[in-house]
Design a protein around this motif. Structure first.
Motif, PDB file in Angstrom:
ATOM      1  N   GLY A 111       7.132  -7.698   7.875  1.00 12.72           N
ATOM      2  CA  GLY A 111       7.758  -6.398   8.545  1.00 12.72           C
ATOM      3  C   GLY A 111       8.499  -5.758   7.102  1.00 12.72           C
ATOM      4  N   GLU A 112       9.018  -6.388   6.222  1.00  6.68           N
ATOM      5  CA  GLU A 112       9.336  -5.826   5.154  1.00  6.68           C
ATOM      6  C   GLU A 112       8.380  -5.309   4.090  1.00  6.68           C
ATOM      7  OE1 GLU A 112      12.717  -5.582   4.321  1.00  6.68           O
ATOM      8  OE2 GLU A 112      13.671  -7.595   4.298  1.00  6.68           O
ATOM      9  N   ILE A 113       7.200  -5.792   4.196  1.00  8.42           N
ATOM     10  CA  ILE A 113       6.068  -4.991   3.533  1.00  8.42           C
ATOM     11  C   ILE A 113       5.726  -3.735   4.282  1.00  8.42           C
ATOM     12  CG2 ILE A 113       3.597  -5.350   2.887  1.00  8.42           C
ATOM     13  CD1 ILE A 113       3.989  -8.373   2.684  1.00  8.42           C
ATOM     14  N   ALA A 114       5.630  -3.963   5.690  1.00  7.82           N
ATOM     15  CA  ALA A 114       5.122  -2.711   6.440  1.00  7.82           C
ATOM     16  C   ALA A 114       6.209  -1.643   6.194  1.00  7.82           C
ATOM     17  CB  ALA A 114       5.189  -3.132   7.575  1.00  7.82           C
ATOM     18  N   MET A 115       7.642  -1.784   6.066  1.00  6.70           N
ATOM     19  CA  MET A 115       8.698  -0.904   6.005  1.00  6.70           C
ATOM     20  C   MET A 115       8.784  -0.369   4.733  1.00  6.70           C
ATOM     21  SD  MET A 115      11.579  -2.319   8.595  1.00  6.70           S
ATOM     22  CE  MET A 115      11.883  -3.920   7.812  1.00  6.70           C
ATOM     23  N   SER A 116       8.068  -0.987   3.786  1.00  5.09           N
ATOM     24  CA  SER A 116       8.313  -0.497   2.230  1.00  5.09           C
ATOM     25  C   SER A 116       7.069   0.495   2.074  1.00  5.09           C
ATOM     26  CB  SER A 116       7.859  -1.765   1.226  1.00  5.09           C
ATOM     27  OG  SER A 116       8.953  -2.783   1.367  1.00  5.09           O
ATOM     28  N   CYS A 117       6.236   0.485   3.105  1.00  5.59           N
ATOM     29  CA  CYS A 117       5.334   1.792   2.975  1.00  5.59           C
ATOM     30  C   CYS A 117       5.803   2.954   3.496  1.00  5.59           C
ATOM     31  CB  CYS A 117       4.069   1.268   3.783  1.00  5.59           C
ATOM     32  SG  CYS A 117       3.106  -0.156   3.249  1.00  5.59           S
ATOM     33  N   ASP A 118       5.148   3.995   3.246  1.00  2.12           N
ATOM     34  CA  ASP A 118       5.738   5.356   3.551  1.00  2.12           C
ATOM     35  C   ASP A 118       5.679   5.502   5.409  1.00  2.12           C
ATOM     36  OD1 ASP A 118       6.415   6.826   1.359  1.00  2.12           O
ATOM     37  OD2 ASP A 118       4.178   6.403   0.731  1.00  2.12           O
ATOM     38  N   PHE A 119       4.642   5.089   5.962  1.00  2.00           N
ATOM     39  CA  PHE A 119       4.764   4.919   7.401  1.00  2.00           C
ATOM     40  C   PHE A 119       3.803   3.907   7.774  1.00  2.00           C
ATOM     41  CE2 PHE A 119       1.890   8.741   6.647  1.00  2.00           C
ATOM     42  CZ  PHE A 119       1.024   8.362   7.286  1.00  2.00           C
ATOM     43  N   VAL A 120       3.751   3.553   9.106  1.00  2.00           N
ATOM     44  CA  VAL A 120       3.028   2.542   9.605  1.00  2.00           C
ATOM     45  C   VAL A 120       2.091   2.884  10.770  1.00  2.00           C
ATOM     46  CG1 VAL A 120       3.144   0.340  10.997  1.00  2.00           C
ATOM     47  CG2 VAL A 120       4.783   0.752   9.087  1.00  2.00           C
ATOM     48  N   VAL A 121       0.947   2.423  10.673  1.00  2.00           N
ATOM     49  CA  VAL A 121      -0.010   2.920  11.907  1.00  2.00           C
ATOM     50  C   VAL A 121      -0.381   1.425  12.325  1.00  2.00           C
ATOM     51  CG1 VAL A 121      -2.180   3.591  12.761  1.00  2.00           C
ATOM     52  CG2 VAL A 121      -0.822   4.720  10.729  1.00  2.00           C
ATOM     53  N   ALA A 122      -0.145   1.189  13.693  1.00  2.00           N
ATOM     54  CA  ALA A 122      -0.184  -0.059  14.289  1.00  2.00           C
ATOM     55  C   ALA A 122      -1.202  -0.106  15.392  1.00  2.00           C
ATOM     56  CB  ALA A 122       1.071  -0.592  14.707  1.00  2.00           C
ATOM     57  N   SER A 123      -1.932  -1.164  15.611  1.00  2.00           N
ATOM     58  CA  SER A 123      -2.785  -1.547  16.658  1.00  2.00           C
ATOM     59  C   SER A 123      -1.755  -1.769  17.909  1.00  2.00           C
ATOM     60  CB  SER A 123      -3.790  -2.825  16.334  1.00  2.00           C
ATOM     61  OG  SER A 123      -4.333  -3.011  17.539  1.00  2.00           O
ATOM     62  N   THR A 124      -2.137  -1.326  19.080  1.00  2.00           N
ATOM     63  CA  THR A 124      -1.264  -1.874  20.023  1.00  2.00           C
ATOM     64  C   THR A 124      -1.107  -3.304  20.657  1.00  2.00           C
ATOM     65  OG1 THR A 124      -3.307  -1.482  21.827  1.00  2.00           O
ATOM     66  CG2 THR A 124      -1.795   0.545  21.354  1.00  2.00           C
ATOM     67  N   ASP A 125      -1.911  -4.108  20.028  1.00  4.48           N
ATOM     68  CA  ASP A 125      -1.549  -5.608  20.139  1.00  4.48           C
ATOM     69  C   ASP A 125      -0.740  -6.223  19.109  1.00  4.48           C
ATOM     70  OD1 ASP A 125      -3.042  -5.604  17.666  1.00  4.48           O
ATOM     71  OD2 ASP A 125      -4.951  -6.753  18.374  1.00  4.48           O
ATOM     72  N   THR A 126      -0.280  -5.181  18.339  1.00  7.25           N
ATOM     73  CA  THR A 126       0.946  -5.883  17.380  1.00  7.25           C
ATOM     74  C   THR A 126       2.211  -6.278  17.786  1.00  7.25           C
ATOM     75  OG1 THR A 126       0.003  -4.236  15.682  1.00  7.25           O
ATOM     76  CG2 THR A 126       1.913  -5.276  15.251  1.00  7.25           C
ATOM     77  N   THR A 127       2.782  -7.376  17.423  1.00  5.65           N
ATOM     78  CA  THR A 127       4.187  -7.514  17.608  1.00  5.65           C
ATOM     79  C   THR A 127       4.919  -7.733  16.356  1.00  5.65           C
ATOM     80  OG1 THR A 127       3.557 -10.150  17.795  1.00  5.65           O
ATOM     81  CG2 THR A 127       3.650  -8.709  19.669  1.00  5.65           C
ATOM     82  N   PHE A 128       6.183  -7.202  16.420  1.00  6.77           N
ATOM     83  CA  PHE A 128       7.109  -7.400  15.252  1.00  6.77           C
ATOM     84  C   PHE A 128       8.121  -8.432  15.861  1.00  6.77           C
ATOM     85  CE2 PHE A 128       5.317  -3.335  15.180  1.00  6.77           C
ATOM     86  CZ  PHE A 128       4.969  -3.307  13.745  1.00  6.77           C
ATOM     87  N   ARG A 129       8.661  -9.303  14.743  1.00  9.94           N
ATOM     88  CA  ARG A 129       9.569 -10.359  15.078  1.00  9.94           C
ATOM     89  C   ARG A 129      10.568 -10.436  13.679  1.00  9.94           C
ATOM     90  NH1 ARG A 129       9.657 -15.867  15.174  1.00  9.94           N
ATOM     91  NH2 ARG A 129       7.350 -16.039  14.999  1.00  9.94           N
ATOM     92  N   PHE A 130      11.562 -10.675  13.652  1.00 10.64           N
ATOM     93  CA  PHE A 130      12.440 -10.943  12.521  1.00 10.64           C
ATOM     94  C   PHE A 130      13.338 -12.278  12.796  1.00 10.64           C
ATOM     95  CE2 PHE A 130      11.397  -6.418  12.496  1.00 10.64           C
ATOM     96  CZ  PHE A 130      10.873  -6.042  11.432  1.00 10.64           C
TER      97      PHE A 130
END
Length: 257
Positions: A111-130
């Motif tokens: 998640g940190e890597i993704a949030m370091s990018c300018d924006f995120v494009v995600a597949s609908t099968d993605t889950t995020f957990r911290f």
């Protein structure tokens, strides 16, 4: 740079790939160092217009690779965490637009890597957990709250629950959703749209947005004016005006025809 991170550049589009599929792309020290190296390289790459960051295998990134900490002391773990912060910063500070293409599990450091990018494009099968607190550590306490708000960040960190791609899109962690199997095509489309704009105006826009987020509106306007002056001095803005006028005339011809 080893095999943990792959880089390919085609027609101005750089694709960076997290490449530890056997470990669900768990972030280890070698990957931290490789990410920092490749993004520092891309920052000054004149032939690169936009960067896509994706991952091989069924998961984007399953978090920090805790196996490498076995037998290590606190000093080593501290240096390892500093290496991860340096990697995130290199992604965030890259002057080129950086778009994360995420799928599957996005956990902790992922998640940190993704949030370091300018924006995120995600597949609908993605889950995020911290899960950092549940792993006996501390992490994701700064970027996450700035993206989704303090209370939502605390709820995710305290409970270790998985957030769906739909919820992530609703709260602003994800900018666009795509169907499974269409993520690469969606990323290519986004990259093509970004690459149409003059590189300097895009770089200055990114810089102005990022700097403006750190101050009040009055100072933010001054930042934008400074960016406008630099852009005018370059002269590339004239191409944008010509392109706009050309598109208007083409639309008028289509209506008349």
């Amino acid at each position: 740079m080893g095999t943990e991170v792959l880089l390919d550049v085609v027609d101005g589009v750089a694709t960076v790939v997290l490449n530890r599929p056997e470990a669900r792309n768990g972030l280890n020290l070698a990957m931290c160092l490789a990410l920092r190296e490749v993004f520092e390289q891309l920052d000054s790459a004149a032939d690169v217009r936009v960067v896509l960051l994706r991952a091989s295998g069924p998961a984007f990134c399953a978090g920090a690779d805790l196996k490498e900490r076995t037998g290590r002391d606190a000093s080593w773990v501290r240096r390892r965490r500093q290496a991860s912060f340096a990697a995130y910063e290199a992604i965030e500070r890259c002057s080129k637009p950086v778009v994360a293409l995420v799928h599957g599990a996005v956990v902790g450091s992922g998640g940190e890597i993704a949030m370091s990018c300018d924006f995120v494009v995600a597949s609908t099968d993605t889950t995020f957990r911290f899960p950092e607190p549940h792993w006996g550590t501390v992490g994701a306490t700064q970027r996450l709250q700035r993206v989704i708000g303090r209370q939502r960040a605390k709820e995710l960190l305290f409970t270790n629950r998985a957030m769906t791609a739909a919820e992530a899109h609703r709260v602003g962690l994800v900018a666009r959703l795509t169907e499974p199997g269409e993520l690469d095509a969606a990323g290519a489309g986004v990259a093509a749209e970004i690459a149409k704009a003059p590189p300097l105006s895009v770089a200055l826009t990114k810089q102005a947005v990022d700097l403006g987020a750190e101050t009040d509106l009055d100072r933010g306007i001054r930042i934008e004016m400074a960016a406008i002056e630099r852009n005018l001095a370059d002269g590339g803005w004239q191409r944008g005006v010509a392109d706009f006028n050309g598109s208007v005339k083409a639309a008028e011809r289509d209506r008349e025809g």
